[in-house]
Design an enzyme around this catalytic site. Structure first.
Site, PDB file in Angstrom:
ATOM      1  N   ALA A  10      45.381  31.674  27.312  1.00  0.00           N
ATOM      2  CA  ALA A  10      46.582  32.103  28.022  1.00  0.00           C
ATOM      3  C   ALA A  10      46.762  31.234  29.258  1.00  0.00           C
ATOM      4  CB  ALA A  10      46.471  33.571  28.428  1.00  0.00           C
ATOM      5  N   GLY A  11      47.827  30.444  29.252  1.00  0.00           N
ATOM      6  CA  GLY A  11      48.103  29.540  30.361  1.00  0.00           C
ATOM      7  C   GLY A  11      47.866  28.105  29.959  1.00  0.00           C
ATOM      8  N   GLY A  13      48.948  25.337  31.830  1.00  0.00           N
ATOM      9  CA  GLY A  13      49.247  24.461  32.953  1.00  0.00           C
ATOM     10  C   GLY A  13      48.265  23.310  32.996  1.00  0.00           C
ATOM     11  N   VAL A  15      45.188  23.046  34.132  1.00  0.00           N
ATOM     12  CA  VAL A  15      43.828  23.363  33.683  1.00  0.00           C
ATOM     13  C   VAL A  15      43.802  23.697  32.197  1.00  0.00           C
ATOM     14  CG1 VAL A  15      41.843  24.883  33.999  1.00  0.00           C
ATOM     15  CG2 VAL A  15      43.169  24.130  35.979  1.00  0.00           C
ATOM     16  N   GLU A 131      32.984  30.800  36.133  1.00  0.00           N
ATOM     17  CA  GLU A 131      32.463  29.659  36.879  1.00  0.00           C
ATOM     18  C   GLU A 131      33.560  28.901  37.613  1.00  0.00           C
ATOM     19  OE1 GLU A 131      30.157  27.837  38.829  1.00  0.00           O
ATOM     20  OE2 GLU A 131      28.954  28.549  37.138  1.00  0.00           O
ATOM     21  N   ASP A 203      42.767  31.656  50.460  1.00  0.00           N
ATOM     22  CA  ASP A 203      42.118  31.134  49.254  1.00  0.00           C
ATOM     23  C   ASP A 203      40.602  31.130  49.426  1.00  0.00           C
ATOM     24  OD1 ASP A 203      42.116  29.344  46.695  1.00  0.00           O
ATOM     25  OD2 ASP A 203      41.010  28.159  48.170  1.00  0.00           O
ATOM     26  N   LYS A 207      37.397  33.453  47.428  1.00  0.00           N
ATOM     27  CA  LYS A 207      36.188  32.866  46.850  1.00  0.00           C
ATOM     28  C   LYS A 207      34.933  33.401  47.543  1.00  0.00           C
ATOM     29  CE  LYS A 207      38.796  28.657  45.835  1.00  0.00           C
ATOM     30  NZ  LYS A 207      39.087  27.261  46.257  1.00  0.00           N
ATOM     31  N   GLY A 304      41.437  20.400  40.493  1.00  0.00           N
ATOM     32  CA  GLY A 304      41.816  19.349  39.556  1.00  0.00           C
ATOM     33  C   GLY A 304      41.648  19.816  38.130  1.00  0.00           C
TER      34      GLY A 304
END
Length: 434
Positions: A10-11, A13, A15, A131, A203, A207, A304
């Site tokens: 799902a997704g 983009g 990545v 991860e 952000d 994390k 990235g």
């Protein structure tokens, strides 16, 4: 060889597309390593016709990621949609509800709902692997959840946002003003059109909240993270830090104290000679202090397509090999409630920048207010700034010894009420990193 591991992705983009390409390009290597092939069999994205450089013609297409998670014939659900709530949250719950393991890069989802999702996964006999959610391609989650499982962690800290690190690096190296540096970061794709989530420290806080849970075996508590971004950091602060032997980084810190756990994200002066100070550009770094290993530092690309996809793929490989550790390092029932630490003395002291009206008694007043709050000053310096246009004020830099933030703020409030300051005082923590 065992049956293929079927992925629902799902997704699509940056990545997601990178992940699909990696799986296709490394198909033979991956199969040899885990004893079965890994195949993307179903996908979901907003636009079916968009050219992503991958062939999706033979894959099952779902307009809705929740439908993919609920209905597709898959063995693993890979969530790369993003967002704390909405489709990402609902899709992950749907997959876990079917007993399907989830691999995600979604830090916001985990910071807000990680504990409840871990409980759902445990009830259904599966887990969530993430991860890629923290520090991009750096394998910090596996390191903390598995590699350090026999250690008692006292502190975890690091540079967790590449945008901020890039900007602070360029401001120091080239003397670029904050606004100009931000515009460059946006042009290069390092910062979003609305950069608040990055430069505001949010952000990094997401994390850090996840790392705190893994480090200390506690429930995630994002609301207890003290957050301050980098928008108030100036070139003058960076120059002053250099003169004092420091560099300014946006540091995320979590540590265990006698009274609980402390979590904070803020601009920090760290010794220029430290390993963390050498982490520049968009690179991320995480350090862990533990009883058996002492201090370890991991650094690498924090974002990235390929770096993040590499981390996602490592989780998929674990699932293919039957490795499913508890989502947050411990079974959910064993996670301790988060206990917030009481305010304590900050060992590194504080850097304070003031714009002081140049008149008799101003310096004496500042010193008196500091003494009234039991703040010992290591140094007090009047800095001459090039291009200064207001002769009525003098820029003053104070460096304190160990004290509490509450004491510093109380003293600065009193100095402001005395009428000796122009504008708001600036305060930055100093970390020794010993």
């Amino acid at each position: 060889m065992n049956s293929p591991l079927r992925l629902g992705l799902a997704g699509l983009g940056t990545v997601g597309a990178s992940l699909a390409r990696l799986i296709e390009a490394k198909a033979e290597t991956l199969a040899n390593r885990v004893g079965r092939s890994i195949e993307v069999v179903a996908v979901s994205a907003r636009d079916r016709s968009k050219d992503r450089g991958i062939d999706i013609a033979g894959l099952a297409w779902f307009d809705d990621p929740v439908a993919l998670a609920s209905e597709a014939e898959i063995d693993v659900f890979v969530e790369l949609v993003g967002g704390a709530d909405g489709p990402a949250h609902e899709a992950v719950k749907a997959a876990l509800g079917r007993g399907i393991p989830v691999v995600t890069a979604n830090k916001a989802l985990l910071a807000h709902h990680g504990v409840s999702l871990a409980r759902l996964a445990a009830r259904k006999g599966t887990e969530i692997l993430f991860e890629a959610a923290v520090a991009g391609g750096i394998p910090i989650i596996k390191t903390m959840r598995e590699g350090l499982s026999g250690n008692s962690v006292s502190r975890v800290y690091g540079i967790l946002n590449g945008t901020c690190n890039y900007m602070l690096t360029r401001m120091e190296a080239e003397g670029i003003a904050f606004d100009d540096c931000l515009a460059d970061a946006q042009r290069l794709g390092y910062a979003e059109a609305d950069p608040t989530f990055d430069i505001g420290g949010f952000d990094a806080a997401h994390k850090l909240a996840i790392l705190t849970s893994l480090a200390f075996g506690c429930e995630i508590d994002l609301d207890s993270v003290f957050i301050e971004g980098i928008s108030a950091v100036t070139n003058d602060d960076i120059a002053a830090a250099a003169e004092l032997g420091y560099r300014i980084k946006l540091l995320a810190v979590a540590c265990r104290t006698d009274t609980g756990i402390e979590q904070r994200v803020h601009p920090t002066m760290i010794p220029s000679s430290s390993a963390m100070a050498q982490v520049n550009g968009v690179t991320n770094a995480v350090a862990v202090d533990s009883d058996l290993l002492g201090s370890i530092l991991l650094a690498g690309p924090g974002a990235g397509g390929d770096a993040t996809a590499s981390a996602v793929l490592s989780d998929i490989m674990d699932v293919a090999g039957g490795v499913l550790p508890p989502t947050l390092g411990l079974p959910p029932a064993k996670l301790a409630p988060y206990k917030r630490a009481r305010m304590r003395a900050h060992e590194g002291g504080y850097y304070i920048r003031l714009s002081v009206y140049d008149r008799v008694g101003a310096f004496a007043s500042i010193a008196r207010r500091m003494a009234e709050n039991q703040i010992s000053l290591e140094s007090i310096v009047q800095r001459k700034l090039p291009g200064a246009v207001d002769p009525s004020t003098a820029p003053v830099v104070l460096v304190t010894h160990e004290t509490t933030e509450a004491a510093v703020r109380k003293a600065l409030e009193a100095v402001s009420k005395d009428g000796h300051l122009k504008g708001e005082p600036k305060m930055i923590r100093i970390e020794s990193l010993n």
